[in-house]
Design a protein around this motif. Structure first.
Motif, PDB file in Angstrom:
ATOM      1  N   LEU A  81       0.875  -1.165   0.000  1.00  0.00           N
ATOM      2  CA  LEU A  81       0.000   0.000   0.000  1.00  0.00           C
ATOM      3  C   LEU A  81       0.910   1.212   0.000  1.00  0.00           C
ATOM      4  O   LEU A  81       1.410   1.610   1.038  1.00  0.00           O
ATOM      5  CB  LEU A  81      -0.897   0.022   1.245  1.00  0.00           C
ATOM      6  N   ASP A  82       1.150   1.751  -1.178  1.00  0.00           N
ATOM      7  CA  ASP A  82       2.029   2.910  -1.305  1.00  0.00           C
ATOM      8  C   ASP A  82       1.234   4.186  -1.110  1.00  0.00           C
ATOM      9  O   ASP A  82       0.166   4.347  -1.702  1.00  0.00           O
ATOM     10  CB  ASP A  82       2.705   2.938  -2.679  1.00  0.00           C
ATOM     11  N   LYS A  83       1.783   5.087  -0.287  1.00  0.00           N
ATOM     12  CA  LYS A  83       1.139   6.389  -0.087  1.00  0.00           C
ATOM     13  C   LYS A  83       1.322   7.222  -1.336  1.00  0.00           C
ATOM     14  O   LYS A  83       2.424   7.394  -1.826  1.00  0.00           O
ATOM     15  CB  LYS A  83       1.773   7.113   1.099  1.00  0.00           C
ATOM     16  N   GLU A  84       0.225   7.688  -1.849  1.00  0.00           N
ATOM     17  CA  GLU A  84       0.208   8.551  -3.028  1.00  0.00           C
ATOM     18  C   GLU A  84      -0.964   9.489  -2.838  1.00  0.00           C
ATOM     19  O   GLU A  84      -2.099   9.029  -2.786  1.00  0.00           O
ATOM     20  CB  GLU A  84       0.030   7.697  -4.281  1.00  0.00           C
ATOM     21  N   PRO A  85      -0.729  10.787  -2.673  1.00  0.00           N
ATOM     22  CA  PRO A  85      -1.851  11.688  -2.406  1.00  0.00           C
ATOM     23  C   PRO A  85      -2.984  11.514  -3.411  1.00  0.00           C
ATOM     24  O   PRO A  85      -2.760  11.352  -4.597  1.00  0.00           O
ATOM     25  CB  PRO A  85      -1.233  13.082  -2.533  1.00  0.00           C
ATOM     26  N   GLY A  86      -4.207  11.523  -2.886  1.00  0.00           N
ATOM     27  CA  GLY A  86      -5.379  11.354  -3.721  1.00  0.00           C
ATOM     28  C   GLY A  86      -5.715  12.603  -4.508  1.00  0.00           C
ATOM     29  O   GLY A  86      -5.267  13.702  -4.175  1.00  0.00           O
ATOM     30  N   LEU A  87      -6.490  12.420  -5.542  1.00  0.00           N
ATOM     31  CA  LEU A  87      -6.961  13.528  -6.364  1.00  0.00           C
ATOM     32  C   LEU A  87      -8.448  13.712  -6.119  1.00  0.00           C
ATOM     33  O   LEU A  87      -9.249  12.818  -6.413  1.00  0.00           O
ATOM     34  CB  LEU A  87      -6.696  13.245  -7.840  1.00  0.00           C
ATOM     35  N   ALA A  88      -8.793  14.848  -5.556  1.00  0.00           N
ATOM     36  CA  ALA A  88     -10.184  15.169  -5.276  1.00  0.00           C
ATOM     37  C   ALA A  88     -10.324  16.682  -5.402  1.00  0.00           C
ATOM     38  O   ALA A  88     -10.159  17.406  -4.420  1.00  0.00           O
ATOM     39  CB  ALA A  88     -10.574  14.689  -3.887  1.00  0.00           C
ATOM     40  N   PRO A  89     -10.578  17.177  -6.614  1.00  0.00           N
ATOM     41  CA  PRO A  89     -10.647  18.622  -6.834  1.00  0.00           C
ATOM     42  C   PRO A  89     -11.580  19.311  -5.836  1.00  0.00           C
ATOM     43  O   PRO A  89     -12.714  18.893  -5.634  1.00  0.00           O
ATOM     44  CB  PRO A  89     -11.190  18.743  -8.261  1.00  0.00           C
ATOM     45  N   ARG A 101      -4.180   5.457  -1.129  1.00  0.00           N
ATOM     46  CA  ARG A 101      -3.106   4.477  -1.310  1.00  0.00           C
ATOM     47  C   ARG A 101      -3.207   3.891  -2.708  1.00  0.00           C
ATOM     48  O   ARG A 101      -4.271   3.848  -3.309  1.00  0.00           O
ATOM     49  CB  ARG A 101      -3.210   3.322  -0.300  1.00  0.00           C
ATOM     50  N   ASP A 102      -2.085   3.402  -3.184  1.00  0.00           N
ATOM     51  CA  ASP A 102      -2.051   2.596  -4.400  1.00  0.00           C
ATOM     52  C   ASP A 102      -1.630   1.187  -4.015  1.00  0.00           C
ATOM     53  O   ASP A 102      -0.596   1.011  -3.357  1.00  0.00           O
ATOM     54  CB  ASP A 102      -1.044   3.161  -5.416  1.00  0.00           C
ATOM     55  N   LEU A 103      -2.439   0.204  -4.397  1.00  0.00           N
ATOM     56  CA  LEU A 103      -2.016  -1.185  -4.283  1.00  0.00           C
ATOM     57  C   LEU A 103      -1.125  -1.423  -5.485  1.00  0.00           C
ATOM     58  O   LEU A 103      -1.546  -1.199  -6.617  1.00  0.00           O
ATOM     59  CB  LEU A 103      -3.219  -2.125  -4.314  1.00  0.00           C
ATOM     60  N   THR A 104       0.112  -1.839  -5.253  1.00  0.00           N
ATOM     61  CA  THR A 104       1.087  -1.880  -6.339  1.00  0.00           C
ATOM     62  C   THR A 104       1.465  -3.295  -6.756  1.00  0.00           C
ATOM     63  O   THR A 104       1.254  -4.256  -6.026  1.00  0.00           O
ATOM     64  CB  THR A 104       2.372  -1.127  -5.937  1.00  0.00           C
TER      65      THR A 104
END
Length: 163
Positions: A81-89, A101-104
């Motif tokens: 579970l890599d931390k990657e800021p979400g996109l929510a305008p 998170r991104d499941l990689t």
């Protein structure tokens, strides 16, 4: 987030006696760069934050279906579970955006295991549906509390909210 509960719970039928769930359900697991986008909650107390982020990431406000995955199950698949800021305008609270998170390194095998896990979680009732009007109310609350900036919302979201 998934497209619909009936895709996963068996109520959307496929004409096979040995069918588990429809092939259409797999469309909910669109990977990009072998990653799958999810939102993380340690204990569910921040569920409204995640629902607002998910709603704002769409082109307009509409009913939202989701499934809560078991963190240990994902970890046991050797998926990070890599931390990657979400996109929510419009969402200006960085703490909420950092729940993304991104499941990689998702391969064919693991994607199938995740699909089976979602099917089981839906059957075990670890899923929910939030109506359009519930989301509108929630987003308006976040706007009123200064967590969402109306000027940064997409046109579709602003139109849905009649702003």
């Amino acid at each position: 987030m998934i497209g619909s509960i009936p895709r996963w719970d068996g109520s959307q039928k496929i004409e096979r006696d040995d069918a588990l769930f429809t092939g259409d359900a797999i469309a909910d697991l669109r990977t990009q760069g072998n990653t799958l986008s999810v939102w993380y909650s340690k204990d569910g107390s921040d569920l409204n934050d995640i629902l607002v982020a998910l709603a704002l990431s769409r082109s307009r406000i509409e009913k939202l279906c989701y499934v809560i995955l078991d963190d240990d199950y994902i970890t046991n698949l050797n998926i990070s579970l890599d931390k990657e800021p979400g996109l929510a305008p419009g969402l200006i609270n960085k703490q909420i955006l950092e729940k993304h998170r991104d499941l990689t390194d998702i391969d064919y095998w693991r994607l199938g295991l995740i699909a089976e896990h979602i099917y089981k979680r839906v059957k075990e009732n670890h899923k929910d549906v939030v109506t359009k009007s519930q989301l509108e109310t929630l987003i308006r609350d976040y706007i009123n509390n200064g967590i969402v900036d109306v000027s940064q919302l997409t046109d579709g979201i602003r139109t849905s909210l009649k702003l």
